[in-house]
Design a protein around this motif. Structure first.
Motif, short mmCIF file in Angstrom:
data_model
loop_
_atom_site.label_atom_id
_atom_site.label_comp_id
_atom_site.label_asym_id
_atom_site.label_seq_id
_atom_site.Cartn_x
_atom_site.Cartn_y
_atom_site.Cartn_z
N GLU A 1 50.91 43.83 48.98
CA GLU A 1 49.16 44.13 49.32
C GLU A 1 48.13 43.29 48.02
N ASP A 2 48.02 43.68 47.01
CA ASP A 2 47.24 43.08 45.94
C ASP A 2 47.55 41.97 45.74
N ALA A 3 48.56 41.45 45.53
CA ALA A 3 49.12 40.70 44.77
C ALA A 3 49.27 38.90 45.92
N MET A 4 49.05 39.10 47.62
CA MET A 4 48.80 38.66 48.72
C MET A 4 47.81 37.62 49.10
N PRO B 1 50.91 34.04 39.95
CA PRO B 1 50.81 33.44 38.65
C PRO B 1 49.32 33.79 38.23
N ASN B 2 49.13 33.53 36.71
CA ASN B 2 48.00 33.56 36.04
C ASN B 2 47.10 33.15 36.86
N PHE B 3 47.21 32.08 37.23
CA PHE B 3 45.58 30.78 37.86
C PHE B 3 47.02 29.82 38.60
N VAL B 4 46.17 30.18 39.34
CA VAL B 4 46.84 29.93 41.59
C VAL B 4 45.18 28.45 41.26
N GLU B 5 45.99 27.50 42.56
CA GLU B 5 45.10 25.93 42.97
C GLU B 5 44.91 26.07 44.43
N LEU B 6 43.93 26.98 45.32
CA LEU B 6 43.91 27.38 46.17
C LEU B 6 42.28 26.37 46.98
N LYS B 7 42.48 26.42 48.21
CA LYS B 7 41.54 25.25 49.02
C LYS B 7 40.48 26.03 49.59
N ALA C 1 33.00 32.71 48.59
CA ALA C 1 34.24 31.48 49.60
C ALA C 1 35.12 32.11 49.89
N THR C 2 35.32 31.53 51.19
CA THR C 2 36.50 32.47 51.42
C THR C 2 37.79 30.78 51.74
N LEU C 3 39.25 31.42 50.80
CA LEU C 3 40.37 30.91 50.78
C LEU C 3 41.65 30.50 51.25
N GLU C 4 42.04 29.85 51.23
CA GLU C 4 43.32 29.79 52.73
C GLU C 4 44.46 30.50 52.72
N THR C 5 43.90 31.37 51.56
CA THR C 5 45.00 32.82 51.74
C THR C 5 43.99 33.63 53.01
N GLY C 6 43.29 34.03 52.73
CA GLY C 6 42.54 34.61 53.12
C GLY C 6 40.99 35.55 51.93
N ALA C 7 41.74 35.08 50.72
CA ALA C 7 40.58 36.13 50.08
C ALA C 7 39.38 35.16 49.62
N VAL C 8 38.11 36.50 49.26
CA VAL C 8 36.95 36.58 48.93
C VAL C 8 36.74 36.18 47.51
N ILE C 9 36.06 35.02 47.01
CA ILE C 9 35.79 35.21 45.72
C ILE C 9 34.30 34.69 45.76
N GLN C 10 34.18 34.19 44.34
CA GLN C 10 32.31 33.89 43.79
C GLN C 10 32.68 32.47 43.05
N VAL C 11 31.68 31.63 43.99
CA VAL C 11 32.10 30.62 43.32
C VAL C 11 30.60 29.94 43.16
N ARG D 1 40.54 26.11 41.16
CA ARG D 1 41.66 26.75 40.56
C ARG D 1 40.75 27.84 39.71
N ILE D 2 41.67 29.79 39.96
CA ILE D 2 41.17 30.49 40.48
C ILE D 2 42.42 31.70 39.20
N ASP D 3 41.77 32.59 38.14
CA ASP D 3 42.00 33.01 37.36
C ASP D 3 42.18 34.19 38.54
N THR D 4 43.87 34.41 38.99
CA THR D 4 44.49 35.52 39.38
C THR D 4 43.91 36.98 38.99
N ARG D 5 44.25 36.70 37.68
CA ARG D 5 43.61 38.63 37.37
C ARG D 5 42.36 39.16 36.68
N ASN D 6 41.40 38.06 37.04
CA ASN D 6 40.10 39.33 37.07
C ASN D 6 39.81 38.33 38.37
N ASP D 7 39.79 37.69 39.48
CA ASP D 7 39.30 36.79 40.35
C ASP D 7 38.49 36.30 39.85
#
Length: 185
Positions: free
Chosen positions: A99-102, A126-132, A152-162, A173-179
């Motif tokens: 769940e957390d990684a997806m 991966p520690n760094f991913v590129e998402l739309k 911002a909502t990413l193509e995988t459904g995640a929402v992060i601050q940009v 590019r996102i650092d997945t260790r700290n979102d």
């Protein structure tokens, strides 16, 4: 065996027939009495976090965790399927295990899966991913790099601050260790 005085974050140990990873530790030397090690340990199967103290000379068995690079293939609603890129063997994992990684994993992406005694228990992107970016508020003229941020909502459904200058359709590019947002690609 590992002495409690040698504990570090991320070390895996066996206690009472369960496997734990050390989340946090602190060596305490009170003015009176013997020193001790205060730890927060997380059960790798259930996810429960416990606080426990150890004598610095106390020894506990170290748990040997196997890691494998595997490719995420697809999900069928309930199960997520991963393939070993060397043997082409596929393993299904349930939602609780991934769940957390997806939120950062797309189809065909290579991920790290950790196993204990042949049983998978966690998936790490991966520690760094590129998402739309598929949805975010439009940028406004005058927005700068040092300005504020927006969700911002990413193509995988995640929402992060940009940053404010990022627009819908940008690849970031996102650092997945700290979102955290790293850069626009």
């Amino acid at each position: 065996m590992i002495a409690a005085g040698d504990f570090r974050k991320g070390v895996t140990i066996e206690l009472d027939g369960q496997v734990y990873t050390i989340v946090d530790f602190q060596h305490v030397k009170p003015g009176k009495g013997a020193a001790f090690v205060r730890t927060k340990i997380k059960n790798i199967v259930t996810g429960n976090v416990l606080e426990r103290t150890f004598n610095p000379t106390e020894r506990v068995p170290r748990a040997h965790i196997e890691t494998k690079e595997m490719q995420y293939l697809y999900n069928d609603g309930n199960l997520y399927y991963f393939m070993d890129t060397e043997t082409y063997e596929q393993i299904p994992l349930n939602r609780d295990q991934v769940e957390d990684a997806m939120k950062y994993i797309k189809e065909n992406m290579i991920v790290t899966i950790k196993f204990y005694k042949g049983v998978p228990f966690t998936v790490e992107p991966p520690n760094f991913v590129e998402l739309k970016v598929i949805d975010t508020e439009p940028g406004v003229r005058g927005d700068t790099v040092t300005g504020g941020s927006k969700p911002a909502t990413l193509e995988t459904g995640a929402v992060i601050q940009v940053p404010l200058f990022v627009n819908t359709g940008d690849v970031i590019r996102i650092d997945t260790r700290n979102d955290e947002y790293i850069e626009r690609v």
